[in-house]
Design a protein around this motif. Structure first.
Motif, mmCIF file in Angstrom:
data_model
loop_
_atom_site.group_PDB
_atom_site.id
_atom_site.type_symbol
_atom_site.label_atom_id
_atom_site.label_comp_id
_atom_site.label_asym_id
_atom_site.label_seq_id
_atom_site.Cartn_x
_atom_site.Cartn_y
_atom_site.Cartn_z
ATOM 1 N N VAL A 6 -18.856 6.564 -26.253
ATOM 2 C CA VAL A 6 -20.353 7.191 -25.682
ATOM 3 C C VAL A 6 -20.093 8.037 -24.575
ATOM 4 O O VAL A 6 -20.616 9.083 -24.591
ATOM 5 C CB VAL A 6 -21.345 5.811 -25.852
ATOM 6 C CG1 VAL A 6 -22.721 6.540 -25.297
ATOM 7 C CG2 VAL A 6 -21.397 5.116 -27.362
ATOM 8 N N GLN A 7 -19.625 7.564 -23.741
ATOM 9 C CA GLN A 7 -19.409 8.197 -22.372
ATOM 10 C C GLN A 7 -18.640 9.632 -22.583
ATOM 11 O O GLN A 7 -18.759 10.543 -22.083
ATOM 12 C CB GLN A 7 -18.898 7.412 -21.399
ATOM 13 C CG GLN A 7 -19.740 6.196 -20.907
ATOM 14 C CD GLN A 7 -19.072 5.044 -19.884
ATOM 15 O OE1 GLN A 7 -17.978 5.093 -19.915
ATOM 16 N NE2 GLN A 7 -19.942 4.385 -19.283
ATOM 17 N N CYS A 8 -17.355 9.208 -23.155
ATOM 18 C CA CYS A 8 -16.773 10.398 -23.684
ATOM 19 C C CYS A 8 -17.540 11.610 -24.307
ATOM 20 O O CYS A 8 -17.373 12.697 -24.108
ATOM 21 C CB CYS A 8 -15.330 9.883 -24.687
ATOM 22 S SG CYS A 8 -14.154 9.323 -23.575
ATOM 23 N N ALA A 9 -18.259 10.881 -25.237
ATOM 24 C CA ALA A 9 -19.184 11.896 -26.161
ATOM 25 C C ALA A 9 -19.990 12.718 -25.210
ATOM 26 O O ALA A 9 -20.317 13.906 -25.517
ATOM 27 C CB ALA A 9 -19.780 11.088 -27.208
ATOM 28 N N ALA A 10 -20.699 11.900 -24.397
ATOM 29 C CA ALA A 10 -21.844 12.496 -23.506
ATOM 30 C C ALA A 10 -21.353 13.532 -22.553
ATOM 31 O O ALA A 10 -21.839 14.520 -22.036
ATOM 32 C CB ALA A 10 -22.409 11.315 -22.598
ATOM 33 N N ASN A 11 -20.040 13.225 -22.023
ATOM 34 C CA ASN A 11 -19.188 14.129 -21.030
ATOM 35 C C ASN A 11 -18.495 15.102 -21.530
ATOM 36 O O ASN A 11 -18.139 16.023 -20.708
ATOM 37 C CB ASN A 11 -18.377 13.246 -20.000
ATOM 38 C CG ASN A 11 -18.959 11.934 -19.296
ATOM 39 O OD1 ASN A 11 -20.164 12.130 -18.847
ATOM 40 N ND2 ASN A 11 -18.277 10.981 -19.072
ATOM 41 N N GLY A 12 -18.356 15.095 -23.054
ATOM 42 C CA GLY A 12 -17.663 16.118 -23.635
ATOM 43 C C GLY A 12 -16.023 16.150 -23.718
ATOM 44 O O GLY A 12 -15.303 17.000 -23.632
ATOM 45 N N SER A 13 -15.515 14.884 -23.254
ATOM 46 C CA SER A 13 -14.194 14.557 -22.895
ATOM 47 C C SER A 13 -13.510 14.046 -24.174
ATOM 48 O O SER A 13 -14.206 13.501 -25.230
ATOM 49 C CB SER A 13 -14.066 13.957 -21.715
ATOM 50 O OG SER A 13 -14.585 12.676 -21.894
#
Length: 281
Positions: A274-281
């Protein structure tokens, strides 16, 4: 059920005992979704032998070549009717053998591990599942809300049992892909060695389930054209993992984003994605 159906008697009259090598020295275990296929076919083979002897005995008794019918505890032949129990009593006094052994080996299968070639399976079971999930984007905790399943069991031997097997297999697979994590210490010791640490699904994790059986017979010559249903539904839970991936991807502003979600999809793993999705990473 198989023996009772073939002999036309109530299931309550059949007694099933535990497997013992002094009865059947090389019986197959109830494993790998083969219980009905192997043991059911073996029981049917034995029941056919006994029924054939009884039919011969009846035709000789009544001096007829008419068809013998077994149904609901009664046996009919050439206008004559007697109960199955009476037939068994008469056959016993006439010294007709009333015991039989059946054995079944799945035909046309084999596998060469050296060449990696062969035919390990006699037939295939198919199924489809659509799963709806929700994830908490702050904690990573997933919740399976609903699943719709269509599964191929061939010509069902017992729809109630088959539906239960599909439900159980799916929930087991759901745990495999979401919560059942193997954790080891730095010394290689398994830490998740019991139910206090190895998290299997419970009744509260069961989603709303809509299960339907595919209406079709097994094209192979199997027990009443049925198919194995023990473990194949296990794989339908892959839809849970895919649904979680879809939920995570909805967090990203990039329509092409797809999370690299490892299995099992634990809250920690989901939160990382989820954090990767939010950060675009």
């Amino acid at each position: 059920q198989v023996v009772a159906d073939h002999l036309g008697i109530d299931q309550e009259t059949i007694q099933v005992t535990a497997t013992r090598t002094d009865k059947v020295p090389n019986t197959s275990p109830t494993a790998a979704s083969s219980g009905s296929d192997l043991n059911g076919m073996a029981a049917l083979t034995a029941a056919r032998k006994i029924r054939q002897r009884l039919e011969i005995f009846l035709r000789e008794t009544y001096q007829t070549s008419a068809e013998v019918r077994f149904s609901r505890g009664l046996v009919r032949v050439g206008g004559n009717e007697i109960t199955f129990s009476e037939l068994a009593r008469r056959a016993w006094f006439a010294r007709v053998p009333l015991s039989a052994t059946g054995h079944y080996a799945t035909p046309d299968i084999g596998w060469d591990p050296k060449t990696g070639k062969g035919r390990p399976f006699y037939y295939f079971a198919n199924g489809a599942a659509v799963t709806e999930v929700a994830i908490d984007t702050l904690t990573g905790v997933p919740k399976v809300l609903r699943v719709d399943i269509l599964h191929d069991v061939g010509k069902s031997l017992n729809p109630a049992i088959d539906l239960g097997q599909i439900e159980g297999g799916f929930v087991q697979g759901m745990g495999w892909l979401t919560s059942e994590e193997l954790v080891y210490s730095s010394a290689g010791e398994l830490l998740t060695h019991g139910l206090s640490t190895y998290k299997i699904p419970t009744a509260t994790d069961r989603p709303e389930m809509h299960i339907h059986l595919w209406d079709g017979a097994n094209p192979r010559e199997m027990l009443y054209q049925s198919k194995a249903v023990g473990e194949p539904p296990f794989m339908l839970a892959i839809s849970v993992h895919s649904a979680i991936c879809h939920a995570i991807s909805s967090v990203s502003s990039d329509s092409k984003f797809w999370p690299q979600l490892n299995a099992p999809a634990t809250p920690q793993e989901i939160l990382r994605c989820v954090q990767c999705a939010a950060n675009g990473s």
